[in-house]
Design a protein around this motif. Structure first.
Motif, PDB file in Angstrom:
ATOM      1  N   PHE A 342       0.888  -1.197  -0.124  1.00 43.34           N
ATOM      2  CA  PHE A 342       0.007   0.066  -0.102  1.00 43.34           C
ATOM      3  C   PHE A 342       0.961   1.266  -0.058  1.00 43.34           C
ATOM      4  O   PHE A 342       0.299   2.215   0.435  1.00 43.34           O
ATOM      5  CB  PHE A 342      -0.926  -0.013   0.961  1.00 43.34           C
ATOM      6  CG  PHE A 342      -2.213  -0.805   0.906  1.00 43.34           C
ATOM      7  CD1 PHE A 342      -3.396  -0.170   1.042  1.00 43.34           C
ATOM      8  CD2 PHE A 342      -2.092  -2.145   0.895  1.00 43.34           C
ATOM      9  CE1 PHE A 342      -4.775  -0.903   0.722  1.00 43.34           C
ATOM     10  CE2 PHE A 342      -3.335  -2.796   0.575  1.00 43.34           C
ATOM     11  CZ  PHE A 342      -4.537  -2.141   0.525  1.00 43.34           C
ATOM     12  N   MET A 343       2.141   1.475  -0.426  1.00 45.21           N
ATOM     13  CA  MET A 343       3.077   2.333  -0.410  1.00 45.21           C
ATOM     14  C   MET A 343       2.533   3.589  -1.153  1.00 45.21           C
ATOM     15  O   MET A 343       2.537   4.494  -0.803  1.00 45.21           O
ATOM     16  CB  MET A 343       4.300   1.861  -1.109  1.00 45.21           C
ATOM     17  CG  MET A 343       5.304   3.059  -1.080  1.00 45.21           C
ATOM     18  SD  MET A 343       6.860   2.624  -1.741  1.00 45.21           S
ATOM     19  CE  MET A 343       6.387   2.196  -3.515  1.00 45.21           C
ATOM     20  N   LYS A 344       1.787   3.506  -2.273  1.00 48.14           N
ATOM     21  CA  LYS A 344       1.471   4.312  -3.247  1.00 48.14           C
ATOM     22  C   LYS A 344      -0.049   4.954  -2.689  1.00 48.14           C
ATOM     23  O   LYS A 344      -0.498   5.944  -3.291  1.00 48.14           O
ATOM     24  CB  LYS A 344       1.100   3.945  -4.549  1.00 48.14           C
ATOM     25  CG  LYS A 344       2.885   3.741  -5.178  1.00 48.14           C
ATOM     26  CD  LYS A 344       2.587   3.333  -6.703  1.00 48.14           C
ATOM     27  CE  LYS A 344       3.809   2.982  -7.299  1.00 48.14           C
ATOM     28  NZ  LYS A 344       3.916   2.667  -8.652  1.00 48.14           N
ATOM     29  N   THR A 494       2.439  -3.356 -19.245  1.00 49.41           N
ATOM     30  CA  THR A 494       1.351  -2.874 -19.609  1.00 49.41           C
ATOM     31  C   THR A 494      -0.146  -3.507 -19.732  1.00 49.41           C
ATOM     32  O   THR A 494      -1.091  -2.743 -20.026  1.00 49.41           O
ATOM     33  CB  THR A 494       1.456  -1.935 -20.906  1.00 49.41           C
ATOM     34  OG1 THR A 494       1.707  -2.587 -21.913  1.00 49.41           O
ATOM     35  CG2 THR A 494       2.562  -0.804 -20.634  1.00 49.41           C
ATOM     36  N   THR A 495      -0.339  -4.456 -19.813  1.00 47.98           N
ATOM     37  CA  THR A 495      -1.436  -5.363 -19.577  1.00 47.98           C
ATOM     38  C   THR A 495      -1.593  -6.594 -18.518  1.00 47.98           C
ATOM     39  O   THR A 495      -0.228  -6.691 -17.926  1.00 47.98           O
ATOM     40  CB  THR A 495      -1.385  -6.262 -20.943  1.00 47.98           C
ATOM     41  OG1 THR A 495      -0.456  -7.190 -20.913  1.00 47.98           O
ATOM     42  CG2 THR A 495      -1.394  -5.407 -22.424  1.00 47.98           C
ATOM     43  N   GLU A 526      -2.199   2.045 -12.578  1.00 45.99           N
ATOM     44  CA  GLU A 526      -2.861   2.857 -13.538  1.00 45.99           C
ATOM     45  C   GLU A 526      -2.914   2.147 -15.084  1.00 45.99           C
ATOM     46  O   GLU A 526      -3.564   2.756 -15.906  1.00 45.99           O
ATOM     47  CB  GLU A 526      -2.214   4.272 -13.369  1.00 45.99           C
ATOM     48  CG  GLU A 526      -0.615   4.458 -13.801  1.00 45.99           C
ATOM     49  CD  GLU A 526       0.151   4.126 -12.660  1.00 45.99           C
ATOM     50  OE1 GLU A 526       1.237   4.275 -12.749  1.00 45.99           O
ATOM     51  OE2 GLU A 526      -0.487   3.614 -11.757  1.00 45.99           O
ATOM     52  N   LYS A 527      -1.767   1.392 -15.235  1.00 48.78           N
ATOM     53  CA  LYS A 527      -1.440   0.697 -16.522  1.00 48.78           C
ATOM     54  C   LYS A 527      -2.654  -0.161 -16.669  1.00 48.78           C
ATOM     55  O   LYS A 527      -2.963  -0.630 -17.791  1.00 48.78           O
ATOM     56  CB  LYS A 527      -0.317   0.294 -16.609  1.00 48.78           C
ATOM     57  CG  LYS A 527       0.960   1.209 -16.636  1.00 48.78           C
ATOM     58  CD  LYS A 527       2.243   0.579 -16.722  1.00 48.78           C
ATOM     59  CE  LYS A 527       3.377   1.496 -16.716  1.00 48.78           C
ATOM     60  NZ  LYS A 527       4.544   0.896 -17.153  1.00 48.78           N
ATOM     61  N   ILE A 528      -3.429  -0.851 -15.650  1.00 51.69           N
ATOM     62  CA  ILE A 528      -4.087  -2.301 -16.245  1.00 51.69           C
ATOM     63  C   ILE A 528      -5.463  -1.983 -15.558  1.00 51.69           C
ATOM     64  O   ILE A 528      -6.352  -2.945 -15.762  1.00 51.69           O
ATOM     65  CB  ILE A 528      -3.509  -3.386 -15.455  1.00 51.69           C
ATOM     66  CG1 ILE A 528      -3.471  -3.319 -13.885  1.00 51.69           C
ATOM     67  CG2 ILE A 528      -2.109  -3.617 -15.906  1.00 51.69           C
ATOM     68  CD1 ILE A 528      -3.154  -4.213 -13.048  1.00 51.69           C
ATOM     69  N   MET A 529      -5.915  -0.620 -15.145  1.00 55.97           N
ATOM     70  CA  MET A 529      -7.231  -0.778 -14.401  1.00 55.97           C
ATOM     71  C   MET A 529      -8.264  -0.950 -15.544  1.00 55.97           C
ATOM     72  O   MET A 529      -8.187  -0.321 -16.520  1.00 55.97           O
ATOM     73  CB  MET A 529      -7.629   0.937 -13.881  1.00 55.97           C
ATOM     74  CG  MET A 529      -6.722   0.663 -12.505  1.00 55.97           C
ATOM     75  SD  MET A 529      -6.712  -0.389 -11.335  1.00 55.97           S
ATOM     76  CE  MET A 529      -8.240  -0.066 -10.686  1.00 55.97           C
ATOM     77  N   ASN A 543     -10.067  -2.852  -8.387  1.00 63.75           N
ATOM     78  CA  ASN A 543      -9.342  -2.856  -7.382  1.00 63.75           C
ATOM     79  C   ASN A 543      -7.833  -3.394  -7.414  1.00 63.75           C
ATOM     80  O   ASN A 543      -7.934  -4.596  -7.474  1.00 63.75           O
ATOM     81  CB  ASN A 543     -10.247  -3.336  -6.272  1.00 63.75           C
ATOM     82  CG  ASN A 543      -9.411  -3.039  -4.609  1.00 63.75           C
ATOM     83  OD1 ASN A 543      -8.020  -2.996  -4.420  1.00 63.75           O
ATOM     84  ND2 ASN A 543     -10.359  -2.173  -3.919  1.00 63.75           N
ATOM     85  N   ASN A 544      -6.886  -2.650  -7.728  1.00 66.83           N
ATOM     86  CA  ASN A 544      -5.609  -3.320  -7.818  1.00 66.83           C
ATOM     87  C   ASN A 544      -5.069  -4.101  -6.562  1.00 66.83           C
ATOM     88  O   ASN A 544      -4.367  -4.944  -6.756  1.00 66.83           O
ATOM     89  CB  ASN A 544      -4.353  -2.077  -8.336  1.00 66.83           C
ATOM     90  CG  ASN A 544      -3.307  -2.797  -8.779  1.00 66.83           C
ATOM     91  OD1 ASN A 544      -3.104  -3.236  -9.618  1.00 66.83           O
ATOM     92  ND2 ASN A 544      -2.179  -2.612  -7.915  1.00 66.83           N
ATOM     93  N   HIS A 545      -5.444  -3.736  -5.546  1.00 61.88           N
ATOM     94  CA  HIS A 545      -4.840  -4.463  -4.316  1.00 61.88           C
ATOM     95  C   HIS A 545      -5.391  -5.697  -4.279  1.00 61.88           C
ATOM     96  O   HIS A 545      -5.019  -6.560  -3.742  1.00 61.88           O
ATOM     97  CB  HIS A 545      -5.246  -3.669  -2.788  1.00 61.88           C
ATOM     98  CG  HIS A 545      -4.383  -2.332  -2.880  1.00 61.88           C
ATOM     99  ND1 HIS A 545      -5.124  -1.061  -2.711  1.00 61.88           N
ATOM    100  CD2 HIS A 545      -3.069  -2.220  -2.990  1.00 61.88           C
ATOM    101  CE1 HIS A 545      -4.029  -0.192  -2.744  1.00 61.88           C
ATOM    102  NE2 HIS A 545      -3.055  -0.830  -2.665  1.00 61.88           N
TER     103      HIS A 545
END
Length: 665
Positions: A342-344, A494-495, A526-529, A543-545
């Motif tokens: 969760f650094m970012k 990027t994918t 941000e590259k894969i959402m 949700n990337n996490h």
């Protein structure tokens, strides 16, 4: 050959014989070829042709078609002619199991035949038979008599052959002598290869497929080792994890098995076996292969060579977990931990923890903890302003740790130079992040030798990252340093497909060799959402996490190092399939996905039934049109169940064997 490749640190393709498949050259350092298999009825000429064209236009360089009997083998001519009429000359492969006469017909028509040694001559009754050496030799003579005609036809017509062993379809004879082992898989193929060589026929490709990536990787390595010892040369290798499943799990399992071998230069052609339309397999294949097209250890055109390994302190042909200290809940005999990054995150609320397995109930002021809940939360510079669930602990940067109020919940992360220079450490647990290419990592070895609180978080900035991390862990083993290691992998791809492959290969290859006491994945969300995976919507990328957490646990599940969910072994469908595999797999998954640790096989026909299920606990197998046979292990429990009620009957079978629990509310 001591191992299975020329070097564990320098990327080199394995030298193999060159094989011609129509106009396509395979092996001998030719490009790694990608292929798939049609799912249509082979007697449906136009349907098979049109699906083949979709696969070819997606990038397939070879197309495999099932030929379960003589009539399908004969219809391959119509399919081939129609493809040629439409301008497609891609080589075709006939997939043969129980019917030598079909193989002999197909070998006169198309460019390649695939035979499975376990099914081609031998029969399986799942019986243990004690063979004397004389009786065993007589069985080999029987195989020679039945297999040699096909070899001679292939030689005469210039047809290539794949000798394709599957883990789950080893014959009773092989099982009786070698057991259900990678060595049994290798010997099954070697028997057929020796017969072909005796006929001076060499246009051969070999495969060692299993649904368990660990078994699959060990078998391919052993095969290379045995071929080099016996023949002084290797035949091309077709790589694949059979019955990998669908979605992200299928991609992860395939990438771990195939990618682990490609990392060391093994593999001349690949197929990703997904329970999806075959054209969706090709983008995954291409993403895997492109990682190795220009593989070189260079950053900014400066070579980053990895020092050679002079002593390998483990066997690459069997699984043994590296011996490590127990530091809190990491290392020793404990399952690998998962770190959620969760650094970012600009801020962290208790609601955010739901994505990593912790659901907060405002009424009870308590957390519900899922089976796939992360063990550690990396916050960077942030200190949380709420109470954590009991099992979750926090990793934060050293400077932030100094201000943390609870030193039993918060633990410091040092960069390697910080750890070497600073003396104010935690008395319980210290995480040390180290790029294995940095000079400080060598100095680090001496200090961590006597510090029983250290957990290394290893990563590599070398383009050939996995072998450089492996090299450092081998150094730890050779020096008798037992600190646990968390495998840290960061993807800038990027994918989603590329990220799944990157994470799975770089961490999975090490976990298969017993290296790794935890996993820590990082990416650029941000590259894969909201992307799609090979044509299918991947809902969880909102949700990337959650994506990263699910991927971490799926990698551990696929490497069999930590079981947190149900495992599905589902075949990719073909012309033999007797029901809609994709629809049925989704239906079974929807009602059984909460059964942690249960392995359920979903097979389209008897070929992929009791044999290919390998180590599944329960099986759902097509046995006729609209009919299903249910298995417990390899034992038939219910025959010819109407497909309309078969899922309910599967649930009843699970209940009868105490494998069922009700879904949590």
């Amino acid at each position: 050959m001591q191992l299975y490749c020329d070097s564990l640190t320098e990327y080199k393709r394995l030298a193999t014989r060159e094989v011609r498949i129509g106009d396509l050259l395979l092996g001998n350092f030719n490009p790694i070829r990608v292929q798939t298999m049609t799912t249509t009825d082979t007697m449906d000429t136009i349907g098979t042709v049109e699906q083949s064209i979709r696969c070819i236009e997606a990038g397939a360089e070879l197309v495999r078609i099932t030929a379960p009997s003589k009539k399908e083998a004969e219809n391959l001519l119509n399919i081939k002619n129609e493809l040629h009429r439409r301008g497609y000359k891609t080589p075709l492969i006939a997939d043969i199991h129980f019917t030598p006469n079909a193989a002999e017909i197909a070998a006169r028509i198309i460019e390649k035949v695939r035979v499975n040694p376990g099914n081609y001559v031998d029969k399986k009754k799942f019986e243990q038979i004690d063979y004397t050496d004389v009786e065993y030799a007589e069985e080999i003579d029987r195989i020679r008599e039945r297999f040699t005609p096909l070899v001679k036809i292939c030689k005469e017509y210039g047809t290539a052959m794949r000798i394709g062993t599957n883990h789950g379809s080893l014959s009773d004879r092989i099982m009786s002598r070698y057991g259900d082992t990678p060595m049994g898989m290798v010997e099954s193929a070697m028997e057929f290869l020796r017969i072909a060589r005796d006929e001076s026929y060499h246009n051969i490709v070999l495969s060692m497929k299993a649904s368990n990536p660990q078994v699959m990787v060990q078998a391919y390595r052993l095969l290379v080792n045995v071929m080099m010892d016996e023949f002084g040369e290797c035949y091309p290798l077709h790589l694949g994890v059979t019955e990998a499943g669908d979605g992200e799990d299928g991609r992860i399992k395939s990438a771990i098995g195939i990618g682990s071998l490609l990392e060391d230069g093994l593999g001349d052609t690949i197929r990703v076996s997904l329970t999806e339309d075959p054209e969706f397999e090709i983008p995954v294949c291409r993403d895997l292969v492109k990682r190795y097209k220009n593989r070189q250890s260079a950053i900014n055109n400066k070579p980053l060579t990895i020092p050679a390994i002079t002593k390998v302190p483990y066997s690459p042909f069997e699984y043994t977990r590296r011996n490590t200290n127990t530091v809190s809940n990491i290392g020793g005999k404990q399952v690998p931990v998962v770190v959620a990054d969760f650094m970012k995150a600009a801020a962290i609320r208790h609601e955010d923890l739901q994505a990593i397995g912790y659901t907060y109930n405002t009424e009870t002021d308590k957390f519900t903890i899922a089976d796939a809940a992360a063990d550690y939360l990396y916050t960077g510079k942030k200190i949380l302003d709420f109470a954590l669930p009991g099992t979750l602990k926090v990793i934060c940067d050293y400077a932030s740790w100094l201000t943390a109020p609870d030193k039993e919940k918060y633990y410091p992360l040092f960069q390697s130079t910080e750890y070497l220079q600073l003396t104010d450490h935690s008395g319980m647990l210290n995480f040390v992040a180290a790029d294995v290419n940095e000079p400080a990592c060598q100095e680090l070895l001496q200090k961590i030798r006597t510090d029983s609180t250290v957990v290394l978080c290893l990563y590599s900035t070398n383009p050939h990252a996995m072998p450089s991390v492996r090299r450092y862990i081998i150094e730890l083993m050779n020096q008798g340093i037992h600190c646990p290691v968390i495998l840290a992998v960061e993807s800038h791809d990027t994918t989603i497909d590329e990220q799944l492959i990157h994470f799975s290969t770089d961490s999975g290859a090490l976990l298969l060799d017993g290296m790794g006491d935890g996993i820590w994945l990082m990416n650029e969300p941000e590259k894969i959402m909201n992307q799609k995976v090979s044509g299918r919507t991947y809902l969880e990328t909102k949700n990337n996490h959650q994506f990263i957490n699910n991927t971490s646990f799926s990698i551990l599940q696929a490497t069999r190092t930590r079981i947190s969910k149900t495992e599905y072994i589902s075949c990719p469908s073909c012309g033999r399939t007797l029901f809609d595999l994709q629809e049925t797999t989704a239906k079974i998954r929807s009602v059984t996905h909460h059964l942690k640790g249960v392995k359920i096989a979903i097979m389209g026909c008897i070929v992929n039934g009791p044999g290919e299920m390998a180590d599944a606990d329960f099986g759902y197998v097509g046995s006729g049109v609209g009919k299903i046979t249910l298995y417990k292990g390899k034992e038939i429990v219910k025959r010819n169940v109407d497909s309309a009620i078969a899922v309910e009957e599967l649930i009843n079978l699970l209940k009868e064997n105490n494998a069922w629990v009700e879904k949590p509310m």
